[in-house]
Design a protein around this motif. Structure first.
Motif, PDB file in Angstrom:
ATOM      1  N   GLU A  40       0.827  -1.193   0.000  1.00 31.78           N
ATOM      2  CA  GLU A  40       0.000   0.000   0.000  1.00 31.78           C
ATOM      3  C   GLU A  40       0.866   1.250   0.000  1.00 31.78           C
ATOM      4  O   GLU A  40       2.049   1.204   0.323  1.00 31.78           O
ATOM      5  CB  GLU A  40      -0.922   0.048   1.230  1.00 31.78           C
ATOM      6  CG  GLU A  40      -1.961  -1.050   1.299  1.00 31.78           C
ATOM      7  CD  GLU A  40      -1.484  -2.246   2.088  1.00 31.78           C
ATOM      8  OE1 GLU A  40      -0.514  -2.092   2.838  1.00 31.78           O
ATOM      9  OE2 GLU A  40      -2.069  -3.326   1.940  1.00 31.78           O
ATOM     10  N   ASP A 287      -7.977  -6.535   8.453  1.00 31.36           N
ATOM     11  CA  ASP A 287      -8.927  -6.996   7.444  1.00 31.36           C
ATOM     12  C   ASP A 287      -9.613  -8.294   7.845  1.00 31.36           C
ATOM     13  O   ASP A 287     -10.382  -8.856   7.072  1.00 31.36           O
ATOM     14  CB  ASP A 287      -8.235  -7.153   6.092  1.00 31.36           C
ATOM     15  CG  ASP A 287      -7.140  -8.230   6.096  1.00 31.36           C
ATOM     16  OD1 ASP A 287      -6.906  -8.847   7.158  1.00 31.36           O
ATOM     17  OD2 ASP A 287      -6.521  -8.445   5.033  1.00 31.36           O
ATOM     18  N   ARG A 291      -4.007  -9.445   8.473  1.00 32.19           N
ATOM     19  CA  ARG A 291      -3.252  -8.261   8.062  1.00 32.19           C
ATOM     20  C   ARG A 291      -3.709  -7.088   8.909  1.00 32.19           C
ATOM     21  O   ARG A 291      -4.908  -6.852   9.080  1.00 32.19           O
ATOM     22  CB  ARG A 291      -3.478  -7.960   6.585  1.00 32.19           C
ATOM     23  CG  ARG A 291      -2.676  -6.770   6.060  1.00 32.19           C
ATOM     24  CD  ARG A 291      -2.976  -6.503   4.606  1.00 32.19           C
ATOM     25  NE  ARG A 291      -2.564  -7.633   3.768  1.00 32.19           N
ATOM     26  CZ  ARG A 291      -2.815  -7.699   2.458  1.00 32.19           C
ATOM     27  NH1 ARG A 291      -3.487  -6.729   1.857  1.00 32.19           N
ATOM     28  NH2 ARG A 291      -2.410  -8.728   1.767  1.00 32.19           N
ATOM     29  N   TYR A 337     -10.139  -0.122   8.605  1.00 27.63           N
ATOM     30  CA  TYR A 337     -10.059  -0.806   7.314  1.00 27.63           C
ATOM     31  C   TYR A 337     -11.379  -0.653   6.581  1.00 27.63           C
ATOM     32  O   TYR A 337     -12.451  -0.842   7.165  1.00 27.63           O
ATOM     33  CB  TYR A 337      -9.742  -2.286   7.528  1.00 27.63           C
ATOM     34  CG  TYR A 337      -9.738  -3.113   6.267  1.00 27.63           C
ATOM     35  CD1 TYR A 337      -8.682  -3.027   5.365  1.00 27.63           C
ATOM     36  CD2 TYR A 337     -10.785  -3.989   5.983  1.00 27.63           C
ATOM     37  CE1 TYR A 337      -8.671  -3.786   4.196  1.00 27.63           C
ATOM     38  CE2 TYR A 337     -10.780  -4.757   4.830  1.00 27.63           C
ATOM     39  CZ  TYR A 337      -9.720  -4.654   3.941  1.00 27.63           C
ATOM     40  OH  TYR A 337      -9.711  -5.410   2.794  1.00 27.63           O
ATOM     41  N   LYS A 341     -12.477  -2.624  -0.237  1.00 26.65           N
ATOM     42  CA  LYS A 341     -11.729  -1.645  -1.020  1.00 26.65           C
ATOM     43  C   LYS A 341     -10.219  -1.816  -0.916  1.00 26.65           C
ATOM     44  O   LYS A 341      -9.475  -1.244  -1.703  1.00 26.65           O
ATOM     45  CB  LYS A 341     -12.107  -0.221  -0.570  1.00 26.65           C
ATOM     46  CG  LYS A 341     -13.562   0.145  -0.844  1.00 26.65           C
ATOM     47  CD  LYS A 341     -13.843   0.199  -2.333  1.00 26.65           C
ATOM     48  CE  LYS A 341     -15.279   0.621  -2.617  1.00 26.65           C
ATOM     49  NZ  LYS A 341     -15.562   0.689  -4.055  1.00 26.65           N
ATOM     50  N   GLY A 342      -9.765  -2.570   0.078  1.00 27.13           N
ATOM     51  CA  GLY A 342      -8.338  -2.750   0.259  1.00 27.13           C
ATOM     52  C   GLY A 342      -7.625  -1.498   0.698  1.00 27.13           C
ATOM     53  O   GLY A 342      -6.415  -1.359   0.506  1.00 27.13           O
ATOM     54  N   THR A 343      -8.367  -0.550   1.279  1.00 29.21           N
ATOM     55  CA  THR A 343      -7.774   0.704   1.739  1.00 29.21           C
ATOM     56  C   THR A 343      -8.018   0.882   3.232  1.00 29.21           C
ATOM     57  O   THR A 343      -8.893   0.244   3.821  1.00 29.21           O
ATOM     58  CB  THR A 343      -8.359   1.912   0.989  1.00 29.21           C
ATOM     59  OG1 THR A 343      -9.771   1.967   1.220  1.00 29.21           O
ATOM     60  CG2 THR A 343      -8.102   1.793  -0.508  1.00 29.21           C
ATOM     61  N   GLY A 365      -3.812   3.064   0.340  1.00 28.18           N
ATOM     62  CA  GLY A 365      -4.374   1.972  -0.434  1.00 28.18           C
ATOM     63  C   GLY A 365      -3.373   1.392  -1.394  1.00 28.18           C
ATOM     64  O   GLY A 365      -2.197   1.782  -1.409  1.00 28.18           O
ATOM     65  N   PRO A 366      -3.811   0.442  -2.225  1.00 32.49           N
ATOM     66  CA  PRO A 366      -2.899  -0.195  -3.191  1.00 32.49           C
ATOM     67  C   PRO A 366      -2.239   0.838  -4.080  1.00 32.49           C
ATOM     68  O   PRO A 366      -2.860   1.806  -4.509  1.00 32.49           O
ATOM     69  CB  PRO A 366      -3.820  -1.121  -3.991  1.00 32.49           C
ATOM     70  CG  PRO A 366      -4.990  -1.387  -3.070  1.00 32.49           C
ATOM     71  CD  PRO A 366      -5.172  -0.111  -2.294  1.00 32.49           C
TER      72      PRO A 366
END
Length: 372
Positions: A40, A287, A291, A337, A341-343, A365-366
């Protein structure tokens, strides 16, 4: 006055609680930079538009269009100081009304039992702990029989229809639980104060070392921990009964504090070996799959937002964009988290060259794909 007494008194207002990030780094600590993060990166810095001298103390993301944050505004003015609840609808932040004549002071924590039933806890201007529930239309204070003036609540959890708040009464840990409009105040015999609660675990300190309590058989009992004199915990992320991460620090006196992370594997708590950082650690999120992201403040690079990412025992630092002209330091008090969205979003406040405070929302984020 014991060290925990001093920390407990300081925590009663955000202004004094901010004394922790201002202490000097540990003498002789290594200054090498950990390996750069690959998963990220910092995306942007924004604001929930609090009034002057405002700060956000907690954040909760339920979806991309349903994010909540709490804190306080005009923290240095005892007459104007008030708590605030903010909501992000996917496009903009809006202040949510608190329908109570007595008024809320600093709001520390926010939790949701359902996407439409949200809770906040902090201080009331009447000297009692402040607990309120509501939704985007507004929040109403809940009067909890059995709470006394001088009681203090720092952490909050909500699952389904059950709410649990933790804190302290005098020198002992305090538990408040509610369900279906019925509330129970449970003083414990455990020395210390609790600052956060999640999934049946609560964390804080005894005044001499870290404290973790676990709900078992209808009561809360302290857990066995590694011996860490001066240690304290301020937040916890629980993935399951067999996996959790708690964060805080180790107080050595004279303003010397080391970062502290403890992990739970279902059988024992273990102190994690951290990279050579001097950051103060405040909040943790995850998450649910092992993680974690930890928010804080790094005096070595104060103008940049700071996150510590952990996965499979490996820690990496993520740093935000720095702007020394407009901000002297960024202190990220909490992190959440964003599902799907992975953010992650982190909140806190920025201090500028004139010591003015502005709330801040940092997103990570990514990394975008690179172009050749």
């Amino acid at each position: 006055m014991t060290r925990r007494h001093r920390r407990r008194v300081l925590s009663l207002t955000l202004a004094t609680c901010l004394a922790y990030p201002l202490v000097a780094p540990v003498e002789g600590a290594a200054r090498a930079e950990p390996r750069p993060v690959t998963a990220e990166s910092w995306q942007r810095s924004s604001s929930a538009r609090l009034d002057v001298d405002g700060s956000l103390s907690d954040v909760l993301a339920l979806s991309a269009g349903n994010v909540w944050a709490v804190g306080q505004q005009e923290i240095w003015d005892v007459w104007k100081n008030r708590g605030t609840i903010r909501h992000w609808n996917g496009t903009a932040w809006a202040e949510v009304a608190i329908r109570d004549a007595t008024g809320a002071g600093n709001l520390r924590t926010i939790a949701a039992g359902t996407p439409t039933q949200v809770w906040a806890v902090g201080d009331g201007h009447d000297g009692l702990p402040y607990l309120a529930g509501g939704d985007v239309t507004g929040f109403d204070r809940v009067q909890v029989p059995g709470l006394w003036a001088g009681d203090w609540l720092g952490g909050l959890d909500a699952k389904g229809g059950k709410v649990v708040a933790v804190g302290s009464r005098g020198d002992k840990a305090l538990i408040v639980s509610g369900q279906n409009g019925s509330w129970t105040v449970t003083p414990t015999t455990s020395d210390g104060a609790l600052y956060a609660v999640s999934g049946g675990f609560a964390v804080g300190d005894t005044g001499d070392g870290p404290l973790v309590m676990r709900q078992s058989g209808g009561s809360w009992k302290p857990m066995r921990l590694p011996r860490i004199p001066g240690g304290y915990l301020r937040d916890i992320q629980v993935d399951s009964a067999k996996r959790a991460l708690a964060v805080g620090g180790v107080y050595h006196g004279a303003g010397r504090i080391d970062p502290l992370v403890l992990s739970w594997n279902g059988k024992r708590w273990t102190r994690e070996k951290l990279p050579p950082i001097t950051a103060r650690l405040y909040g943790v999120t995850g998450d649910g799959k092992g993680r974690y992201w930890i928010s804080g403040y790094d005096r070595e690079r104060p103008a940049e937002g700071f996150l510590l990412r952990q996965e499979k025992g490996r820690f990496e630092v993520i740093r935000g964009g720095g702007d020394a002209k407009s901000r002297n330091s960024v202190r990220l008090q909490a992190v959440t988290y964003l599902p799907g969205k992975g953010t992650v979003w982190a909140v806190g406040h920025v201090v500028d060259a004139t010591d003015r405070y502005t709330d801040v929302v940092e997103t990570f984020g990514p990394k975008p794909p690179t172009t050749s």
